[in-house]
Design a protein around this motif. Structure first.
Motif, PDB file in Angstrom:
ATOM      1  N   LEU A 259      -4.836   5.933   3.434  1.00 37.54           N
ATOM      2  CA  LEU A 259      -5.282   5.829   2.051  1.00 37.54           C
ATOM      3  C   LEU A 259      -5.706   4.386   1.834  1.00 37.54           C
ATOM      4  CD1 LEU A 259      -2.552   7.817   0.063  1.00 37.54           C
ATOM      5  CD2 LEU A 259      -4.782   8.613   0.855  1.00 37.54           C
ATOM      6  N   VAL A 260      -6.930   4.210   1.348  1.00 36.83           N
ATOM      7  CA  VAL A 260      -7.475   2.874   1.092  1.00 36.83           C
ATOM      8  C   VAL A 260      -7.725   2.732  -0.401  1.00 36.83           C
ATOM      9  CG1 VAL A 260      -9.444   1.336   1.489  1.00 36.83           C
ATOM     10  CG2 VAL A 260      -8.532   2.697   3.380  1.00 36.83           C
ATOM     11  N   ARG A 261      -7.183   1.665  -0.977  1.00 32.39           N
ATOM     12  CA  ARG A 261      -7.382   1.365  -2.399  1.00 32.39           C
ATOM     13  C   ARG A 261      -8.506   0.335  -2.508  1.00 32.39           C
ATOM     14  NH1 ARG A 261      -5.496   3.403  -7.002  1.00 32.39           N
ATOM     15  NH2 ARG A 261      -3.487   3.707  -5.981  1.00 32.39           N
ATOM     16  N   ILE A 262      -9.587   0.709  -3.222  1.00 38.19           N
ATOM     17  CA  ILE A 262     -10.703  -0.194  -3.454  1.00 38.19           C
ATOM     18  C   ILE A 262     -10.595  -0.734  -4.868  1.00 38.19           C
ATOM     19  CG2 ILE A 262     -13.218  -0.428  -3.576  1.00 38.19           C
ATOM     20  CD1 ILE A 262     -13.428   1.762  -1.459  1.00 38.19           C
TER      21      ILE A 262
ATOM     22  N   SER B 184     -13.234  -4.958  -2.827  1.00 35.22           N
ATOM     23  CA  SER B 184     -12.487  -5.055  -1.576  1.00 35.22           C
ATOM     24  C   SER B 184     -11.573  -3.841  -1.490  1.00 35.22           C
ATOM     25  CB  SER B 184     -11.690  -6.359  -1.504  1.00 35.22           C
ATOM     26  OG  SER B 184     -10.744  -6.407  -2.548  1.00 35.22           O
ATOM     27  N   GLY B 185     -11.082  -3.585  -0.286  1.00 29.28           N
ATOM     28  CA  GLY B 185     -10.209  -2.436  -0.093  1.00 29.28           C
ATOM     29  C   GLY B 185      -9.114  -2.746   0.912  1.00 29.28           C
ATOM     30  N   HIS B 186      -7.911  -2.276   0.607  1.00 27.70           N
ATOM     31  CA  HIS B 186      -6.796  -2.483   1.527  1.00 27.70           C
ATOM     32  C   HIS B 186      -6.118  -1.153   1.835  1.00 27.70           C
ATOM     33  CE1 HIS B 186      -4.653  -2.535  -2.339  1.00 27.70           C
ATOM     34  NE2 HIS B 186      -3.628  -2.086  -1.649  1.00 27.70           N
ATOM     35  N   ILE B 187      -5.480  -1.105   2.983  1.00 26.94           N
ATOM     36  CA  ILE B 187      -4.776   0.109   3.413  1.00 26.94           C
ATOM     37  C   ILE B 187      -3.470   0.199   2.643  1.00 26.94           C
ATOM     38  CG2 ILE B 187      -3.680   1.310   5.337  1.00 26.94           C
ATOM     39  CD1 ILE B 187      -5.788   0.043   7.174  1.00 26.94           C
TER      40      ILE B 187
ATOM     41  N   LEU C 140      -0.785  -1.853   7.742  1.00 27.55           N
ATOM     42  CA  LEU C 140      -0.406  -1.412   6.404  1.00 27.55           C
ATOM     43  C   LEU C 140      -0.487  -2.598   5.453  1.00 27.55           C
ATOM     44  CD1 LEU C 140       0.607   0.967   4.709  1.00 27.55           C
ATOM     45  CD2 LEU C 140       2.930   0.243   5.244  1.00 27.55           C
ATOM     46  N   GLY C 141      -1.318  -2.484   4.427  1.00 27.29           N
ATOM     47  CA  GLY C 141      -1.527  -3.562   3.468  1.00 27.29           C
ATOM     48  C   GLY C 141      -2.723  -4.436   3.794  1.00 27.29           C
TER      49      GLY C 141
END
Length: 148
Positions: free
Chosen positions: A43-46, A54-57, A84-85
């Motif tokens: 799951l990636v949060r943009i 930007s997007g992080h895991i 993760l992160g």
């Protein structure tokens, strides 16, 4: 129509318009799907910070990925950092000529450390996201699914 009903109608329409606009941006939580295996990967949060995306895991979904995995093959500041992160997408901006596209940034593949130029394009009313990574003239597209 009473003034109260008019105000409620206007507020409802405004909220619907804002919700529809939000869904046509890449901002939100996305489920990544491996284009070879079709397995759910993460799951990636943009996020949007003053027009820079930007997007992080946020979560690892692939049972084959260790929860404490690090990016051994990364060659930048992410080398040896936890997957993760990790910020995998960075420096994307809305395209000036085509407002449906977000580009100009890059994405890293934590599995091999390679960094690709990238382009994002929300499709299907924002339910899916075409994430395209480029090396030179060559590219590969993955389709991510909106979770929220």
């Amino acid at each position: 129509m009473t003034a109260m009903k008019k105000t409620t109608l206007i507020a409802s329409l405004s909220l619907a318009a804002v919700s529809a606009f939000a869904q046509t941006t890449p901002v939100g939580l996305w489920k990544t799907i491996d284009d070879d295996t079709k397995k759910e990967k993460s799951l990636v949060r943009i996020t949007d910070n003053n027009g820079v995306f930007s997007g992080h895991i946020e979560k690892l979904l692939d049972p084959d990925t260790k929860p404490d995995a690090v990016c051994e093959d990364c060659t930048d500041e992410r080398k040896g950092k936890p997957v993760l992160g990790m910020t995998i997408l960075r420096n994307l901006k809305q395209n000036a000529d085509d407002k449906a596209i977000y580009d100009g940034g890059d994405i890293v593949d934590p599995n091999n450390g390679k960094v690709y130029r990238t382009r994002l394009k929300p499709v299907d009313g924002g339910k899916r996201l075409e994430m395209r990574g480029y090396i030179g003239p060559f590219y590969r597209t993955q389709v991510w699914l909106r979770v929220e």
